[in-house]
Design a protein around this motif. Structure first.
Motif, PDB file in Angstrom:
ATOM      1  N   ASN A 182       0.822  -1.225   0.000  1.00 49.01           N
ATOM      2  CA  ASN A 182       0.000   0.000   0.000  1.00 49.01           C
ATOM      3  C   ASN A 182       0.852   1.270   0.000  1.00 49.01           C
ATOM      4  OD1 ASN A 182      -2.115  -1.756   0.078  1.00 49.01           O
ATOM      5  ND2 ASN A 182      -2.863  -1.173   2.096  1.00 49.01           N
ATOM      6  N   SER A 183       1.958   1.226  -0.718  1.00 52.83           N
ATOM      7  CA  SER A 183       2.881   2.369  -0.871  1.00 52.83           C
ATOM      8  C   SER A 183       3.615   2.737   0.407  1.00 52.83           C
ATOM      9  CB  SER A 183       2.142   3.610  -1.409  1.00 52.83           C
ATOM     10  OG  SER A 183       1.595   3.353  -2.686  1.00 52.83           O
ATOM     11  N   ALA A 184       3.495   1.919   1.459  1.00 54.62           N
ATOM     12  CA  ALA A 184       4.252   2.207   2.679  1.00 54.62           C
ATOM     13  C   ALA A 184       5.743   2.172   2.382  1.00 54.62           C
ATOM     14  CB  ALA A 184       3.900   1.195   3.770  1.00 54.62           C
ATOM     15  N   THR A 185       6.499   2.932   3.080  1.00 54.04           N
ATOM     16  CA  THR A 185       7.953   3.112   2.986  1.00 54.04           C
ATOM     17  C   THR A 185       8.333   3.944   1.762  1.00 54.04           C
ATOM     18  OG1 THR A 185       8.444   1.105   4.259  1.00 54.04           O
ATOM     19  CG2 THR A 185      10.213   1.966   2.856  1.00 54.04           C
ATOM     20  N   THR A 186       7.894   3.554   0.562  1.00 52.30           N
ATOM     21  CA  THR A 186       8.234   4.381  -0.604  1.00 52.30           C
ATOM     22  C   THR A 186       7.540   5.737  -0.527  1.00 52.30           C
ATOM     23  OG1 THR A 186       6.482   3.240  -1.852  1.00 52.30           O
ATOM     24  CG2 THR A 186       8.735   2.447  -2.126  1.00 52.30           C
ATOM     25  N   LYS A 187       6.325   5.758  -0.006  1.00 53.20           N
ATOM     26  CA  LYS A 187       5.607   7.026   0.162  1.00 53.20           C
ATOM     27  C   LYS A 187       6.344   7.933   1.138  1.00 53.20           C
ATOM     28  CE  LYS A 187       2.183   6.785   2.945  1.00 53.20           C
ATOM     29  NZ  LYS A 187       0.884   6.339   3.493  1.00 53.20           N
ATOM     30  N   GLU A 188       6.781   7.362   2.249  1.00 53.06           N
ATOM     31  CA  GLU A 188       7.486   8.151   3.254  1.00 53.06           C
ATOM     32  C   GLU A 188       8.833   8.646   2.729  1.00 53.06           C
ATOM     33  OE1 GLU A 188       4.538   5.701   5.522  1.00 53.06           O
ATOM     34  OE2 GLU A 188       5.874   5.361   3.837  1.00 53.06           O
ATOM     35  N   ILE A 189       9.537   7.798   1.993  1.00 51.40           N
ATOM     36  CA  ILE A 189      10.831   8.208   1.434  1.00 51.40           C
ATOM     37  C   ILE A 189      10.650   9.425   0.537  1.00 51.40           C
ATOM     38  CG2 ILE A 189      12.654   7.547  -0.182  1.00 51.40           C
ATOM     39  CD1 ILE A 189      12.371   4.665   0.924  1.00 51.40           C
ATOM     40  N   ARG A 190       9.684   9.360  -0.355  1.00 49.00           N
ATOM     41  CA  ARG A 190       9.458  10.483  -1.279  1.00 49.00           C
ATOM     42  C   ARG A 190       9.051  11.749  -0.520  1.00 49.00           C
ATOM     43  NH1 ARG A 190       9.719   9.305  -6.495  1.00 49.00           N
ATOM     44  NH2 ARG A 190       9.561   7.131  -7.177  1.00 49.00           N
ATOM     45  N   PHE A 191       8.185  11.588   0.456  1.00 46.78           N
ATOM     46  CA  PHE A 191       7.730  12.759   1.203  1.00 46.78           C
ATOM     47  C   PHE A 191       8.881  13.406   1.967  1.00 46.78           C
ATOM     48  CE2 PHE A 191       5.947  15.076   4.734  1.00 46.78           C
ATOM     49  CZ  PHE A 191       4.878  15.750   4.157  1.00 46.78           C
ATOM     50  N   LEU A 192       9.712  12.591   2.607  1.00 42.88           N
ATOM     51  CA  LEU A 192      10.794  13.142   3.424  1.00 42.88           C
ATOM     52  C   LEU A 192      11.876  13.800   2.573  1.00 42.88           C
ATOM     53  CD1 LEU A 192      11.013  10.318   6.091  1.00 42.88           C
ATOM     54  CD2 LEU A 192      10.428  12.709   6.530  1.00 42.88           C
ATOM     55  N   VAL A 193      12.140  13.251   1.386  1.00 45.06           N
ATOM     56  CA  VAL A 193      13.083  13.919   0.481  1.00 45.06           C
ATOM     57  C   VAL A 193      12.546  15.294   0.107  1.00 45.06           C
ATOM     58  CG1 VAL A 193      14.037  13.871  -1.849  1.00 45.06           C
ATOM     59  CG2 VAL A 193      14.182  11.839  -0.419  1.00 45.06           C
ATOM     60  N   ASN A 194      11.267  15.357  -0.196  1.00 47.27           N
ATOM     61  CA  ASN A 194      10.657  16.645  -0.520  1.00 47.27           C
ATOM     62  C   ASN A 194      10.678  17.577   0.689  1.00 47.27           C
ATOM     63  OD1 ASN A 194       8.871  18.584  -1.975  1.00 47.27           O
ATOM     64  ND2 ASN A 194       7.413  17.933  -0.425  1.00 47.27           N
ATOM     65  N   ALA A 195      10.386  17.024   1.879  1.00 47.32           N
ATOM     66  CA  ALA A 195      10.388  17.850   3.092  1.00 47.32           C
ATOM     67  C   ALA A 195      11.777  18.421   3.354  1.00 47.32           C
ATOM     68  CB  ALA A 195       9.909  17.026   4.286  1.00 47.32           C
ATOM     69  N   LYS A 249      18.105  12.151   6.309  1.00 43.97           N
ATOM     70  CA  LYS A 249      18.717  10.943   6.869  1.00 43.97           C
ATOM     71  C   LYS A 249      17.687   9.835   7.040  1.00 43.97           C
ATOM     72  CE  LYS A 249      22.449  12.951   6.603  1.00 43.97           C
ATOM     73  NZ  LYS A 249      23.212  12.627   5.367  1.00 43.97           N
ATOM     74  N   ALA A 250      16.478  10.202   7.436  1.00 41.40           N
ATOM     75  CA  ALA A 250      15.426   9.194   7.569  1.00 41.40           C
ATOM     76  C   ALA A 250      15.071   8.607   6.207  1.00 41.40           C
ATOM     77  CB  ALA A 250      14.189   9.810   8.220  1.00 41.40           C
ATOM     78  N   ALA A 251      15.019   9.466   5.180  1.00 40.39           N
ATOM     79  CA  ALA A 251      14.747   8.971   3.829  1.00 40.39           C
ATOM     80  C   ALA A 251      15.855   8.039   3.365  1.00 40.39           C
ATOM     81  CB  ALA A 251      14.594  10.149   2.863  1.00 40.39           C
ATOM     82  N   GLU A 252      17.102   8.408   3.622  1.00 46.54           N
ATOM     83  CA  GLU A 252      18.231   7.557   3.221  1.00 46.54           C
ATOM     84  C   GLU A 252      18.215   6.226   3.972  1.00 46.54           C
ATOM     85  OE1 GLU A 252      21.400  11.072   1.943  1.00 46.54           O
ATOM     86  OE2 GLU A 252      21.446  10.255   3.969  1.00 46.54           O
ATOM     87  N   LYS A 253      17.806   6.271   5.217  1.00 47.76           N
ATOM     88  CA  LYS A 253      17.679   5.023   5.978  1.00 47.76           C
ATOM     89  C   LYS A 253      16.594   4.146   5.353  1.00 47.76           C
ATOM     90  CE  LYS A 253      16.956   3.308  10.698  1.00 47.76           C
ATOM     91  NZ  LYS A 253      16.743   3.704  12.112  1.00 47.76           N
ATOM     92  N   GLY A 254      15.502   4.768   4.913  1.00 51.38           N
ATOM     93  CA  GLY A 254      14.452   4.026   4.231  1.00 51.38           C
ATOM     94  C   GLY A 254      14.930   3.429   2.924  1.00 51.38           C
TER      95      GLY A 254
END
Length: 702
Positions: free
Chosen positions: A435-448, A459-464
């Protein structure tokens, strides 16, 4: 002075003023710039300018450059923060054996020498390059050595990048600490030393990570030279002393060993990964003369720590053997330091600096747009969601899609109690790409990160991203969950575009697209290799009908690559939805190979062959049904549909309820499944109308 130079200098002064205004009134900000653009050219000069003590951290911001100097910190509450961990470099070239021929003790043996308390190091490289500079052993005259006046200096001798003495409460985040020889990272205070490492790379020879006292290392990478022990611990003063390593990776020269100890020690390794060339050698007590007395026994504990290519017997789960048998969820930062210190309360410098310089936010991720967001602007909502994502991120690097069977809502304002409860559960094995978990967060955090400059989000996105790379199985596919492999969760999962979502993130990293130009460059070759393996898996799982490639099933056995059933209503089939996602991904790849071209062409032919014309799929009002609605297909001129599932090999659409019985009419399955699943769709339509013709024109000149 030119107008351009004047403008640049003025902008620089404005930036520094803004930076200073963000800091607490008692904090001091000094800027070190080797080129002369700051307060000091030397790190040591900046440190020397400060009083010995303070009530707040004093931040020394170090601009990119190679600072070839020894640094001594005897003062308290000092933060050294680099501009870029790869480009802000503190370095010396010195063997400890050479130093001890000239000096009575170790004060000055390392690039960074510490005696002060409450020291923070961020975003910089600290290097002792002696072993990299001197490829052969040498000999020196050493009159202070009573054994031999002519002393051999080995390339692999002790070479310290960081050496602490009486220091306690040391935080090292997002740093690179390198040497070729031993004892690279030596935080030594067995009586009261407490050390916190996160997102670091540490490299060296024997015992190159060797804390004394209490230590926590999270999401760190260890690189070992020589077939010697990588990590070491001295916990001989107190039984509770320990070194904890969570979500760390180990690699190195062939035959490197994991660890050893000379005195009482206590090791905990959770969710760690070991390279296949690590020796089959348990963490061991090193022989000494005379042999040290070990009071508390052999204390080396593991949980969910695995070796590439297969585990050795000695690193199986054994937390139950530790004193008080702690569960994985109990092993936290607070537990490690027995509540005496909370390094998580010390914000990264990026947070302190950048929060007043945030640009307007762009978007809100899916979730309840009203919950917790009334009265907030887009910027507030973006920061709220990003902060919540940091709370929900699991120790392994991925994110859950639901907690306690409730979908995660990042727009909800969490209480402090809720945050603590979620963080305490960070070792829960519910990280997923479903359900797009993890990839959704990675994209959002890179944008953030791009909107705010907050390094924690990046760093959280890179960890993901590292989680995604680590989760890929030996056949090149991705499981729905990792590390949980129960039920159907270990299957290679195309369902709901889970694997394709991961591949698109990794390909964005390779191509530096969609904001991923900001991620750690070392991830690019890893992402490229993962994409290559993923494409190979896709090509091998395309299903043949009478020898002709067609489409894909939604899930496969991770070892045999044969199609498999997942949930009771997800039987083996050819999938219209998932196959469309796969083809769209293959079409985006530059310079497709003949095998990719063949796979795409055959899938397009299959889409054309199985399309259903003259119908639409929609919800209708029906007072006789639960919730007052039903989902049906209705006639409509020129409309086109594809079924979610087609039988193999006759390509007949079918539907399944929770009884797992095939039905050939949508009306024959129970209402709950009829309205709760996407049985028809127009998924390949855009591919057929736009993507495929453009792709053919580009690569086939047609």
């Amino acid at each position: 002075m030119s107008l351009r130079k004047s403008v640049i200098q003025t902008m620089g002064l404005i930036w520094l003023l803004l930076l200073a205004n963000v800091l607490h009134a008692e904090q001091v900000l000094l800027v070190v710039d080797a080129k002369g653009g700051g307060d000091y050219r030397s790190i040591q000069d900046a440190i020397n300018s400060l009083p010995d003590t303070a009530n707040e951290q004093r931040i020394i911001y170090i601009r990119n450059g190679n600072y070839k100097e020894k640094v001594f910190i005897s003062k308290h509450k000092i933060t050294l923060a680099g501009e870029d961990k790869h480009k802000t470099i503190l370095s010396i070239s010195l063997s400890r054996d050479v130093w001890r021929c000239e000096s009575p003790d170790d004060w000055g043996v390392a690039a960074l020498n510490l005696r002060g308390n409450d020291i923070v190091l961020e975003n910089m490289s600290i290097i002792n390059s002696y072993g990299f500079d001197n490829l052969n052993d040498t000999y020196i005259d050493c009159k202070t050595d009573t054994g031999i006046i002519t002393k051999p200096i080995k390339r692999s001798s002790h070479q310290m990048a960081l050496r602490s003495f009486t220091t306690t409460r040391l935080i090292v985040r997002n740093c690179i600490l390198r040497a070729y020889g031993g004892d690279t990272v030596s935080p030594w205070n067995v009586e009261e030393g407490m050390y916190y490492f996160k997102d670091c790379l540490m490299e060296g020879g024997v015992d190159f990570y060797c804390p004394r006292g209490w230590a926590w290392a999270e999401n760190c990478e260890f690189v070992a030279h020589g077939n010697v022990a990588a990590i070491w611990h001295d916990g001989s003063k107190y039984e509770d002393s320990k070194t904890v390593l969570v979500n760390c990776t180990f690699r190195g020269d062939d035959g490197f060993k994991l660890g050893r100890y000379h005195r009482d020690a206590q090791f905990y390794l959770l969710n760690c990964r070991f390279a296949s060339n690590m020796a089959d050698a348990p963490v061991y007590l090193n022989a000494s003369n005379p042999q040290n007395t070990i009071l508390w026994g052999h204390r080396v504990y593991f949980f969910n720590s695995h070796r590439e290519g297969g585990d050795y017997s000695w690193h199986k789960d054994n937390l139950q053997q530790a004193k008080n048998a702690p569960t994985p969820a109990m092993i936290t930062v607070a537990w490690t330091f027995a509540g005496k210190w909370n390094p998580l309360a010390i914000l990264p410098v990026g947070d302190v600096i950048s929060n007043k310089q945030i640009k307007p936010a762009l978007s809100v991720v899916e979730g309840n747009k009203e919950s917790g967001s009334k009265g907030k602007g887009q910027l507030d909502i973006l920061v709220l969601q990003a902060e919540n994502m940091l709370v929900y991120q699991r120790a392994v690097g991925g994110w859950p899609k639901a907690v306690d069977n409730v979908k995660v809502d990042y727009t909800k304002q969490l209480s402090e109690a809720e945050k603590k409860r979620i963080l305490a559960d960070s070792l829960h094995k519910d990280a997923t790409i479903d359900n797009s978990a993890t990839t959704k967060e990675i994209r959002f955090l890179v944008n953030a990160y791009k909107q705010t400059g907050n390094q924690r989000y990046l760093k959280a996105a890179e960890k993901g991203i590292r989680y995604c790379i680590k989760a890929q199985n030996a056949k090149g596919g991705w499981p729905q969950y990792y590390p949980d492999s129960s039920l159907y969760r270990a299957q290679i999962t195309y369902n709901d575009n889970a694997m394709v979502n991961v591949l698109n993130v990794l390909q964005d990293i390779v191509e530096k697209k969609n904001g991923f130009d900001v991620v750690d460059a070392s991830l690019i070759p890893q992402a490229s290799m993962a994409v290559e393996k993923g494409v190979d898996c896709i090509l091998k799982t395309q299903i043949l009908e009478n020898g002709k490639p067609t489409a894909w099933c939604a899930q496969y056995n991770p070892k045999t690559l044969q199609p498999e059933m997942a949930r009771k209503f997800e039987l083996v089939s050819l999938s219209g939805m998932e196959s469309a996602g796969i083809v769209s991904f293959l079409i985006r790849l530059p310079n497709p190979t003949p095998a990719i071209k063949n796979a795409v062409d055959n899938a397009i032919q299959w889409f054309e062959a199985v399309k259903i014309t003259g119908y639409v799929y929609q919800d209708i009002a029906d007072a006789n049904m639960p919730n007052g609605k039903d989902r049906v297909i209705l006639p409509q001129t020129n409309a086109v549909l594809w079924a979610r599932f087609y039988e193999i090999p006759n390509n007949k659409p079918f539907f399944t309820g929770r009884d797992s019985v095939r039905k050939y009419k949508l009306t024959e399955i129970e209402h709950e499944r009829r309205v709760g699943y996407a049985w028809y769709g127009t998924w390949p339509e855009k591919i057929l109308q736009k993507e495929y013709p453009a792709w053919k024109k580009k690569y086939f000149n047609q």
